[in-house]
Design an enzyme around this catalytic site. Sequence first.
Site, PDB file in Angstrom:
ATOM      1  N   LEU A 178       0.617  -1.111   0.029  1.00  0.00           N
ATOM      2  CA  LEU A 178      -0.092   0.038  -0.094  1.00  0.00           C
ATOM      3  C   LEU A 178       0.908   1.022   0.107  1.00  0.00           C
ATOM      4  CD1 LEU A 178      -2.233  -1.032   2.874  1.00  0.00           C
ATOM      5  CD2 LEU A 178      -2.979  -1.390   0.256  1.00  0.00           C
ATOM      6  N   CYS A 179       0.348   2.403  -0.438  1.00  0.00           N
ATOM      7  CA  CYS A 179       1.123   3.656  -0.543  1.00  0.00           C
ATOM      8  C   CYS A 179      -0.003   4.740  -0.583  1.00  0.00           C
ATOM      9  CB  CYS A 179       2.206   3.598  -1.583  1.00  0.00           C
ATOM     10  SG  CYS A 179       3.218   5.155  -1.384  1.00  0.00           S
ATOM     11  N   SER A 180       0.510   5.936  -0.078  1.00  0.00           N
ATOM     12  CA  SER A 180      -0.419   6.965  -0.266  1.00  0.00           C
ATOM     13  C   SER A 180      -0.621   7.300  -1.714  1.00  0.00           C
ATOM     14  CB  SER A 180       0.367   8.430   0.270  1.00  0.00           C
ATOM     15  OG  SER A 180      -0.310   9.344  -0.121  1.00  0.00           O
ATOM     16  N   ARG A 184       1.201   8.822  -6.751  1.00  0.00           N
ATOM     17  CA  ARG A 184       0.743   8.732  -8.162  1.00  0.00           C
ATOM     18  C   ARG A 184       1.101   9.969  -9.027  1.00  0.00           C
ATOM     19  NH1 ARG A 184      -0.326   4.797  -4.240  1.00  0.00           N
ATOM     20  NH2 ARG A 184      -2.073   3.519  -5.243  1.00  0.00           N
TER      21      ARG A 184
END
Length: 278
Positions: A178-180, A184
């Site tokens: 997962l990532c903020s 992107r």
Amino acid sequence: MIYMTELQNKELKLDSLLQEMKSVVIAFSGGVDSSFVLKKAIDVLGIDNVKPVVVKSELFRNEEFNQAIDLGREMGIEVIETEMSELNDANIVKNTPESWYYSKRLMYSNLSQIKEDLGLNYVLDGMIMDDLEDFRPGLKAREEFGVRSVLQEAQLYKTEIRELSKQYNLPVWNKPALCSLASRIPYGEELSFTKVNKVNEAEKHILNLGVNNVRVRYHHNIARIEVAQEDLATVITNKDNITLRLKELGFDYVTVDLEGYRTGSMNEVIDTTSTKLV
């Protein structure tokens, strides 16, 4: 004589670190790393000395927030819910490499306050050895608040954590990282809910087509899709469907990155050696 494997020794080191801490607050996302920290902390310290906290933010999916709460209940522990407004922080909205510091600072401040309120000893996060290989300006915030990364301290890597998690039958043992959602959007492009929601909805659409993991990188009117090599065929097969949906969301062009999914691809174009925190 019984010989211990390297992985067994690392797990024993983790157990020892946790025993010394006595009581902990855990930054819990529901991902494989923080879930493994939670499992081990419960086993070593007992459920009354462990408080997992899930943080709601505009830069993370609501679905992940809800899944983390559900996973905590499956593991027999109530997850504390809190939230932070990252898009109200001008330093985060600027979306520079240093913004990660301010994001982590906001989260660690929140967790540290919960730790103090509950009278517990430490705040733990889920950072692992693999994280040392990428640009991580948030480490400065970790040091400022005395947050402990016990998986790093035990020298554990992602593949090892997945292996141990599978042994413990944790349902997220093979869950994608997962990532903020801010990851992107290119540095220098200010963050907004509209931009973040655009990539979020695009990714959810592609995930619903059977892709295991995806990043839709935002380049103004161009969507750059990153998926693992084994998922490229699925994307190409559904190219008309994907293109239609992403254009509905406001992208003019839809592209696929032939290098595939990789963590921190937005960091490939910055000089991390000259980036300083202020």
